[in-house]
Design a protein around this motif. Structure first.
Motif, short mmCIF file in Angstrom:
data_model
loop_
_atom_site.label_atom_id
_atom_site.label_comp_id
_atom_site.label_asym_id
_atom_site.label_seq_id
_atom_site.Cartn_x
_atom_site.Cartn_y
_atom_site.Cartn_z
N GLN A 35 0.83 -1.20 0.00
CA GLN A 35 0.00 0.00 0.00
C GLN A 35 0.87 1.26 0.00
N ASN A 36 0.39 2.30 -0.71
CA ASN A 36 1.09 3.59 -0.79
C ASN A 36 2.50 3.44 -1.34
N LEU A 37 2.66 2.56 -2.31
CA LEU A 37 3.99 2.23 -2.83
C LEU A 37 4.76 3.46 -3.29
N GLU A 38 4.11 4.33 -4.06
CA GLU A 38 4.82 5.50 -4.57
C GLU A 38 5.36 6.37 -3.43
N SER A 39 4.54 6.61 -2.43
CA SER A 39 4.97 7.43 -1.30
C SER A 39 6.11 6.76 -0.53
N VAL A 40 6.01 5.44 -0.36
CA VAL A 40 7.03 4.70 0.39
C VAL A 40 8.38 4.77 -0.31
N VAL A 41 8.42 4.44 -1.61
CA VAL A 41 9.71 4.37 -2.29
C VAL A 41 10.29 5.75 -2.57
N THR A 42 9.44 6.72 -2.85
CA THR A 42 9.95 8.08 -3.05
C THR A 42 10.53 8.62 -1.74
N GLY A 43 9.83 8.34 -0.64
CA GLY A 43 10.35 8.74 0.67
C GLY A 43 11.66 8.05 0.99
N ARG A 44 11.77 6.78 0.65
CA ARG A 44 13.02 6.06 0.87
C ARG A 44 14.16 6.68 0.07
N CYS A 45 13.86 7.06 -1.15
CA CYS A 45 14.87 7.67 -2.01
C CYS A 45 15.43 8.93 -1.36
N TYR A 46 14.53 9.81 -0.91
CA TYR A 46 14.99 11.05 -0.26
C TYR A 46 15.69 10.76 1.06
N ASP A 47 15.20 9.78 1.81
CA ASP A 47 15.84 9.40 3.06
C ASP A 47 17.28 8.94 2.81
N GLY A 57 25.39 11.93 -3.56
CA GLY A 57 25.07 13.12 -4.33
C GLY A 57 23.59 13.24 -4.65
N GLU A 58 23.26 14.22 -5.44
CA GLU A 58 21.86 14.51 -5.74
C GLU A 58 21.28 13.48 -6.72
N LYS A 59 20.07 13.05 -6.44
CA LYS A 59 19.33 12.13 -7.31
C LYS A 59 17.91 12.67 -7.48
N ASN A 60 17.35 12.48 -8.67
CA ASN A 60 15.98 12.92 -8.94
C ASN A 60 15.02 11.79 -8.55
N CYS A 61 14.49 11.85 -7.35
CA CYS A 61 13.69 10.75 -6.83
C CYS A 61 12.37 10.57 -7.59
N SER A 62 11.80 11.64 -8.08
CA SER A 62 10.57 11.53 -8.86
C SER A 62 10.84 10.83 -10.19
N GLU A 63 11.95 11.16 -10.80
CA GLU A 63 12.33 10.52 -12.06
C GLU A 63 12.65 9.05 -11.84
N ILE A 64 13.29 8.74 -10.72
CA ILE A 64 13.61 7.34 -10.40
C ILE A 64 12.33 6.54 -10.21
N HIS A 120 29.23 -0.19 8.34
CA HIS A 120 30.26 -1.22 8.45
C HIS A 120 30.51 -1.89 7.09
N TYR A 121 29.43 -2.30 6.44
CA TYR A 121 29.50 -2.90 5.11
C TYR A 121 28.35 -2.34 4.28
N MET A 122 28.44 -2.55 2.96
CA MET A 122 27.37 -2.08 2.09
C MET A 122 26.82 -3.27 1.30
N SER A 123 25.81 -3.93 1.88
CA SER A 123 25.13 -5.01 1.18
C SER A 123 24.27 -4.41 0.08
N LEU A 124 23.67 -5.26 -0.74
CA LEU A 124 22.79 -4.76 -1.80
C LEU A 124 21.68 -3.89 -1.21
N GLY A 125 21.14 -4.29 -0.06
CA GLY A 125 20.07 -3.53 0.57
C GLY A 125 20.52 -2.19 1.11
N ASP A 126 21.84 -1.96 1.16
CA ASP A 126 22.37 -0.68 1.64
C ASP A 126 22.74 0.26 0.50
N THR A 127 22.56 -0.19 -0.74
CA THR A 127 22.70 0.71 -1.88
C THR A 127 21.35 1.38 -2.12
N LEU A 128 21.34 2.46 -2.88
CA LEU A 128 20.06 3.11 -3.18
C LEU A 128 19.12 2.18 -3.91
#
Length: 316
Positions: A35-47, A57-64, A120-128
């Motif tokens: 539920q609310n997928l767009e709001s969730v993932v866009t918020g995650r992007c900005y977070d 650096g800067e990313k266009n979360c709406s475009e993503i 400490h480490y950057m797993s796949l889940g720790d990348t954008l």
């Protein structure tokens, strides 16, 4: 006669509508879109770009979001391919620090804790890319711009579904951009073995590692605190993995029950026998100050007392 004809027509209409409804509203076995997928993932992007890892650096979360959505919207939910996410991947991509990559199988939540969101480490889940879709579900519908919130196909129903293809493409990209010493955290208590084959690590990550970028592969096999010891370094499926990597020319080391990970697991099981701390070092004596330290302490007290008397004399 007329009444019988009307009843027959009504019955045919009902059967037709039921059949049409089944085709149009087919229910899959998997959970529907979050539920609310767009709001969730866009918020995650900005977070992610503001708090978690502003170094990207800067990313266009709406475009993503648009690139992500267009990968599967208006398409047959069972006809989504990894390449459909290419634009999303390109817009979200950022460097992975050398020596920080952490691959895994069968211990998702443990990896999240151990990696510390990239500290400490950057797993796949720790990348954008991974942070964007972690623990979420989604799918579209053929010839519809909407999301299906009722159900989505599972991998058993069709492999080329929206979520499966997303993680395939994400895994391929993650492996291609890993460098230096890479780490692999496996669950030694997993049913079927610590190194599943087929599996994401076996099928999509190992084949896409860039040999010239990798200096060493460090494997950690950690058992669940209350789980059985099914697999270990040098035996069963872990040996298969070690042999595969060595054949490919990698320098491989393997450690069973790596202590830093075990300490993390022990937070939830402090009284378990596996979590008992032991040391061969002599116990530190805590008590009165020894005579060896007493001389220095007496001198300090004497100097302090003389200083007090001197200040007192100046006042009076």
């Amino acid at each position: 006669m007329m009444k019988s004809l009307l009843l027959s027509l009504l019955l045919v209409s009902v059967l037709f509508m039921n059949s049409f409804s089944e085709v149009q509203g087919r229910k899959w076995k998997g959970k529907g879109t979050t539920q609310n997928l767009e709001s969730v993932v866009t918020g995650r992007c900005y977070d992610y770009i503001r708090i978690v890892n502003p170094a990207v650096g800067e990313k266009n979360c709406s475009e993503i979001w648009e690139a992500f959505k267009n990968a599967f919207i208006n398409k047959d939910p069972c006809s989504i391919l990894p390449k459909d996410y290419e634009l999303f991947i390109n817009l979200s991509l950022h460097p992975i620090p050398p020596n920080k990559s952490l691959f895994w199988e069968n211990n998702h939540l443990l990896v999240i804790s151990f990696a510390g969101r990239g500290r400490h480490y950057m797993s796949l889940g720790d990348t954008l890319i991974g942070f964007f879709g972690d623990l979420l579900n989604w799918c579209g519908q053929a010839n519809s711009s909407g999301l299906d919130y009722e159900s989505c196909p599972t991998t058993e129903e069709c492999e080329n579904n929206a979520v499966e293809s997303f993680w395939r493409m994400a895994s391929i990209t993650y492996a291609q951009h890993s460098s230096g010493v890479i780490h692999v955290l496996l669950n030694g208590s997993a049913v079927g073995g610590a190194y599943p084959d087929p599996g994401f690590f076996a099928d999509y990550e190992i084949p896409n590692l860039q040999k010239d970028k990798i200096s060493q592969v460090v494997i950690w096999v950690v058992d669940d605190i209350e789980g059985p010891d099914r697999d270990s370094c040098g035996i069963h499926t872990v040996k298969i993995l070690e042999d595969r990597l060595k054949t490919l020319g990698y320098d491989v080391t393997c450690t069973d029950n790596y202590k830093p990970v075990m300490f993390l697991l022990c937070l939830d099981y402090p009284d378990d026998s596996k979590c008992t701390l032991s040391s061969s070092a002599p116990a530190v004596q805590r008590g009165p100050i020894s005579s060896g330290r007493g001389g220095s302490w007496d001198k300090l007290m004497f100097v302090s007392f003389v200083g007090f008397l001197f200040r007192f004399a100046l006042v009076f």
